[in-house]
Design an enzyme around this catalytic site. Structure first.
Site, PDB file in Angstrom:
ATOM      1  N   GLU A 285       0.844  -1.210   0.000  1.00  0.00           N
ATOM      2  CA  GLU A 285       0.000   0.000   0.000  1.00  0.00           C
ATOM      3  C   GLU A 285       0.873   1.251   0.000  1.00  0.00           C
ATOM      4  OE1 GLU A 285      -3.185   0.006  -0.607  1.00  0.00           O
ATOM      5  OE2 GLU A 285      -3.109  -2.170  -0.614  1.00  0.00           O
ATOM      6  N   TRP A 288       1.744   1.871  -3.344  1.00  0.00           N
ATOM      7  CA  TRP A 288       0.697   2.515  -4.167  1.00  0.00           C
ATOM      8  C   TRP A 288       0.894   4.031  -4.150  1.00  0.00           C
ATOM      9  CZ3 TRP A 288      -2.786   1.609  -7.837  1.00  0.00           C
ATOM     10  CH2 TRP A 288      -3.219   0.306  -8.041  1.00  0.00           C
ATOM     11  N   TRP A 316     -20.182  13.261 -18.402  1.00  0.00           N
ATOM     12  CA  TRP A 316     -20.243  13.535 -16.974  1.00  0.00           C
ATOM     13  C   TRP A 316     -20.859  14.914 -16.730  1.00  0.00           C
ATOM     14  CZ3 TRP A 316     -14.780  11.327 -17.000  1.00  0.00           C
ATOM     15  CH2 TRP A 316     -14.762  10.043 -16.436  1.00  0.00           C
ATOM     16  N   ASN A 351     -10.094   4.194   3.457  1.00  0.00           N
ATOM     17  CA  ASN A 351      -9.888   3.930   2.030  1.00  0.00           C
ATOM     18  C   ASN A 351     -11.064   3.206   1.366  1.00  0.00           C
ATOM     19  OD1 ASN A 351      -8.218   3.674  -0.456  1.00  0.00           O
ATOM     20  ND2 ASN A 351      -8.407   1.498   0.033  1.00  0.00           N
ATOM     21  N   TRP A 369     -15.461  13.200 -12.155  1.00  0.00           N
ATOM     22  CA  TRP A 369     -14.563  12.848 -11.056  1.00  0.00           C
ATOM     23  C   TRP A 369     -13.794  14.058 -10.528  1.00  0.00           C
ATOM     24  CZ3 TRP A 369      -9.347  13.748 -11.700  1.00  0.00           C
ATOM     25  CH2 TRP A 369      -8.862  13.859 -13.009  1.00  0.00           C
ATOM     26  N   TRP A 392      -8.913   9.058  -7.766  1.00  0.00           N
ATOM     27  CA  TRP A 392     -10.197   9.457  -8.372  1.00  0.00           C
ATOM     28  C   TRP A 392     -10.284   8.944  -9.808  1.00  0.00           C
ATOM     29  CZ3 TRP A 392     -14.832  11.174  -6.752  1.00  0.00           C
ATOM     30  CH2 TRP A 392     -14.934  11.591  -5.437  1.00  0.00           C
TER      31      TRP A 392
HETATM   32  P1  FAD Z   1      -2.891   2.644   5.425  1.00  0.00           P
HETATM   33  O1  FAD Z   1      -3.772   1.533   4.976  1.00  0.00           O
HETATM   34  O2  FAD Z   1      -2.386   2.593   6.796  1.00  0.00           O
HETATM   35  O3  FAD Z   1      -1.694   2.688   4.386  1.00  0.00           O
HETATM   36  C1  FAD Z   1      -0.402   3.237   4.686  1.00  0.00           C
HETATM   37  C2  FAD Z   1      -0.038   4.273   3.652  1.00  0.00           C
HETATM   38  O4  FAD Z   1      -0.001   3.689   2.347  1.00  0.00           O
HETATM   39  C3  FAD Z   1      -1.029   5.415   3.542  1.00  0.00           C
HETATM   40  O5  FAD Z   1      -0.808   6.409   4.521  1.00  0.00           O
HETATM   41  C4  FAD Z   1      -0.785   5.910   2.128  1.00  0.00           C
HETATM   42  O6  FAD Z   1       0.345   6.747   2.059  1.00  0.00           O
HETATM   43  C5  FAD Z   1      -0.472   4.635   1.387  1.00  0.00           C
HETATM   44  N1  FAD Z   1      -1.694   4.130   0.750  1.00  0.00           N
HETATM   45  C6  FAD Z   1      -2.585   3.258   1.243  1.00  0.00           C
HETATM   46  N2  FAD Z   1      -3.564   3.008   0.347  1.00  0.00           N
HETATM   47  C7  FAD Z   1      -3.277   3.750  -0.734  1.00  0.00           C
HETATM   48  C8  FAD Z   1      -3.907   3.939  -1.998  1.00  0.00           C
HETATM   49  N3  FAD Z   1      -5.019   3.284  -2.338  1.00  0.00           N
HETATM   50  N4  FAD Z   1      -3.341   4.785  -2.878  1.00  0.00           N
HETATM   51  C9  FAD Z   1      -2.202   5.452  -2.575  1.00  0.00           C
HETATM   52  N5  FAD Z   1      -1.548   5.308  -1.390  1.00  0.00           N
HETATM   53  C10 FAD Z   1      -2.086   4.476  -0.491  1.00  0.00           C
HETATM   54  N6  FAD Z   1      -4.410   9.015  -0.157  1.00  0.00           N
HETATM   55  C11 FAD Z   1      -3.756  10.120   0.236  1.00  0.00           C
HETATM   56  O7  FAD Z   1      -2.727  10.004   0.919  1.00  0.00           O
HETATM   57  N7  FAD Z   1      -4.199  11.358  -0.103  1.00  0.00           N
HETATM   58  C12 FAD Z   1      -5.327  11.545  -0.847  1.00  0.00           C
HETATM   59  O8  FAD Z   1      -5.681  12.676  -1.160  1.00  0.00           O
HETATM   60  C13 FAD Z   1      -6.058  10.392  -1.247  1.00  0.00           C
HETATM   61  N8  FAD Z   1      -7.218  10.509  -1.943  1.00  0.00           N
HETATM   62  C14 FAD Z   1      -7.915   9.385  -2.279  1.00  0.00           C
HETATM   63  C15 FAD Z   1      -9.116   9.522  -3.016  1.00  0.00           C
HETATM   64  C16 FAD Z   1      -9.852   8.402  -3.364  1.00  0.00           C
HETATM   65  C17 FAD Z   1     -11.125   8.557  -4.169  1.00  0.00           C
HETATM   66  C18 FAD Z   1      -9.404   7.123  -2.988  1.00  0.00           C
HETATM   67  C19 FAD Z   1     -10.184   5.901  -3.361  1.00  0.00           C
HETATM   68  C20 FAD Z   1      -8.212   6.971  -2.299  1.00  0.00           C
HETATM   69  C21 FAD Z   1      -7.456   8.092  -1.940  1.00  0.00           C
HETATM   70  N9  FAD Z   1      -6.242   7.974  -1.228  1.00  0.00           N
HETATM   71  C22 FAD Z   1      -5.555   9.112  -0.875  1.00  0.00           C
HETATM   72  C23 FAD Z   1      -5.634   6.654  -0.981  1.00  0.00           C
HETATM   73  C24 FAD Z   1      -5.995   6.018   0.363  1.00  0.00           C
HETATM   74  O9  FAD Z   1      -7.381   6.066   0.574  1.00  0.00           O
HETATM   75  C25 FAD Z   1      -5.294   6.675   1.543  1.00  0.00           C
HETATM   76  O10 FAD Z   1      -3.915   6.758   1.292  1.00  0.00           O
HETATM   77  C26 FAD Z   1      -5.494   5.875   2.818  1.00  0.00           C
HETATM   78  O11 FAD Z   1      -6.869   5.747   3.102  1.00  0.00           O
HETATM   79  C27 FAD Z   1      -4.788   6.577   3.954  1.00  0.00           C
HETATM   80  O12 FAD Z   1      -5.096   5.973   5.167  1.00  0.00           O
HETATM   81  P2  FAD Z   1      -4.000   5.245   6.033  1.00  0.00           P
HETATM   82  O13 FAD Z   1      -2.804   6.092   6.182  1.00  0.00           O
HETATM   83  O14 FAD Z   1      -4.705   4.817   7.268  1.00  0.00           O
HETATM   84  O15 FAD Z   1      -3.666   3.993   5.116  1.00  0.00           O
END
Ligand code: FAD
Length: 487
Positions: A285, A288, A316, A351, A369, A392
């Site tokens: 993650e 990602w 859209w 997420n 979007w 997005w």
């Molecule tokens: P954890 O599950 O603890 O993951 C650890 C770290 O991994 C996160 O802090 C993040 O840096 C990275 N990560 C995890 N999942 C993703 C993912 N799907 N994509 C990219 N990196 C990821 N993330 C943002 O940091 N900023 C945003 O503006 C953002 N906008 C989003 C918009 C949408 C529509 C969606 C679906 C996802 C978005 N995300 C964004 C990705 C993801 O939702 C968040 O990174 C995640 O929820 C952060 O929570 P966490 O730190 O508890 O994640």
């Protein structure tokens, strides 16, 4: 470094360290190397709202930035240095400070969005032309977008091969320690106070929920990481999809402003007593995030241009009568509303729920979007230039490695699957808390007497569904079919 060399450097003028999205003293290569040089160090942050094309952080990000700067200021002060805060076009502010302090060396950690890269390049050329050296460092990404490329030398557009290539590279370097002390600059340098930057909301002060949820700064980030590594990471692989479970780290706002580095997270996670598959899932993650940044680096228009340009013709909407209801968490779909209210109250959304609410806006409401991306950008404390745009676009189906457009989340099924005991919905949509699990994710199906007992009057205490799921799904599928025919 020998004593004579250190002596020479002490006389060589200070090093300027420009803090940007790296508000930390530990694992900060630009700062670490400046201290190692033996010269005095001038630490600076520039609030730049004027340089062309720079995307101004959203309001919730500004709140996080304010507190991150205050925390950084304290950490630097404890080590012997002040944080100089200025505002204006960053290349001009840095050039002015170089002239004022007689600095012959400027350090920064690299950043990767198009306008920022352009500013850094322009500044570097100007400084070199005036006899000032610049050093930039890798700090905020585990591998630079210029080094992790396909065999053909281009960027990856699909995550799985990106991850495979990532795994083949040398392991991310170990984090650097914080300096023991910083030799500050003797001369008094004019500085704004962090509060002069006007980053906090005043009338009204809507940040109460943010204050309750986030402790900005490195100490807050480390505490959260350690708590997650003791509790949350065990079971992360499965648990990360359930918004009421404590299986996500909530480190994203800290990563956004560099209050913690991905190197620190990567290595600390490696020390945790976690099952190998949970550790790998967590690191994947984190990667990602890297993937999103690599995409943004190579496709700098990611926040507004459809990655898959076939979608340029997609019908859209940019306006919708339901848009306000979506923003306020009043769509009548409990899981969607819980997510939007979590966002509004805390500046964060889980997420899984981000995917559900984004899909709802794009596919059930047929809204562009970019409208949702902009709302998230303004309200998320972790609003991230790369991850927000890439995610997005991913949900919309027009992004790199995107979910197919025709995959349309059913919010009732998603709610039942990922919030089966309703703990998440009950927390953020308390007016539904008296409803049994059976109807919690579809209150419109509850018999009147059940609603009455739960003190719910649909259309009054809680909205009726904004759109009918089956009809919305068919409309979105038809629109997608027409795109395929046209393409
Ligand atoms: P954890 O599950 O603890 O993951 C650890 C770290 O991994 C996160 O802090 C993040 O840096 C990275 N990560 C995890 N999942 C993703 C993912 N799907 N994509 C990219 N990196 C990821 N993330 C943002 O940091 N900023 C945003 O503006 C953002 N906008 C989003 C918009 C949408 C529509 C969606 C679906 C996802 C978005 N995300 C964004 C990705 C993801 O939702 C968040 O990174 C995640 O929820 C952060 O929570 P966490 O730190 O508890 O994640």
């Amino acid at each position: 470094m020998g004593g004579t060399r250190r002596q020479e450097n002490q006389n060589a003028g200070p090093v300027l360290v420009w803090f940007r999205d790296d508000l930390r003293v530990s694992d900060n290569p630009a700062l670490f190397s400046a201290v190692q040089s033996g010269r005095a160090v001038v630490c600076v942050h520039v609030r730049d709202t004027v340089s062309q094309d720079l995307r101004r952080p959203g309001a919730a990000q500004d709140w996080m930035l304010h507190h991150g700067l205050v925390a950084l200021e304290k950490s630097l002060f404890a080590l012997g240095a002040k944080l100089v805060v200025r505002s204006g076009p960053s290349h001009e502010v840095i050039a002015d400070l170089v002239a004022e302090t007689g600095a012959k060396l400027v350090h920064w950690n690299r950043r990767h969005s198009g306008p920022e890269v352009a500013i850094d390049k322009k500044l570097k050329a100007a400084l070199i032309a005036s006899g000032v050296e610049t050093h930039s460092f890798q700090a905020n990404l585990l591998h630079e977008p210029t080094t992790l490329l396909t065999g053909a030398g281009g960027p990856y557009r699909v995550y799985s091969p990106f991850w495979r290539a990532f795994e083949k590279l040398p392991a991310p370097r170990a984090p650097l320690p914080a300096p023991m002390a910083i030799q500050g600059h003797q001369q008094e340098i004019e500085s704004l106070a962090v509060s002069d930057l006007g980053l906090l909301p005043t009338r009204p002060d809507w940040a109460g929920g943010l204050r309750e949820n986030w402790l900005a700064g490195e100490a807050g980030a480390m505490a959260l990481l350690q708590e997650f590594l003791q509790v949350g990471i065990i079971g992360y692989g499965q648990g990360r999809d359930f918004p009421s479970k404590p299986h996500v780290s909530k480190l994203s706002p800290y990563l956004r402003f560099g209050m913690i580095s991905p190197f620190q997270i990567w290595h600390e996670a490696g020390k945790a007593a976690a099952p190998a598959h949970d550790l790998e899932k967590f690191r994947k993650e984190l990667v990602w995030r890297e993937f999103s940044w690599h995409l943004l680096f190579h496709y700098p228009d990611l926040h507004w241009r459809n990655f898959d340009q076939r979608f340029d013709e997609f019908p859209w909407l940019t306006q919708s009568p339901g848009l306000d209801a979506w923003k306020k968490g009043m769509t009548g779909y409990p899981i969607v509303d819980a997510g939007m209210r979590q966002l509004w109250q805390t500046g964060y959304m889980h997420n899984r729920v981000r995917m559900i609410v984004a899909s709802f806006l794009i596919k059930h409401m047929m809204v562009d979007w970019r409208v949702g991306e902009t709302w998230f950008w303004d309200t998320l404390v972790d609003g991230d230039p790369a991850s927000n745009s890439a995610s997005w676009q991913w949900v919309a189906g027009c992004g790199a490695d995107a979910a197919p457009y025709f995959r349309i989340f059913n919010p009732v099924i998603q709610g039942g699957k990922f919030d089966p005991d309703g703990a998440y919905v009950r927390k953020f949509v308390p007016e539904l808390s008296g409803l049994s699990d059976r109807y919690l994710h579809k209150p419109w199906e509850a018999p009147l007497e059940v609603l009455f007992k739960a003190r719910i009057k649909l259309g009054d205490t809680y909205p009726k569904p904004l759109v009918d799921h089956a009809r919305a799904r068919d409309r979105a599928s038809q629109a997608f079919e027409s795109l395929k025919k046209a393409g």
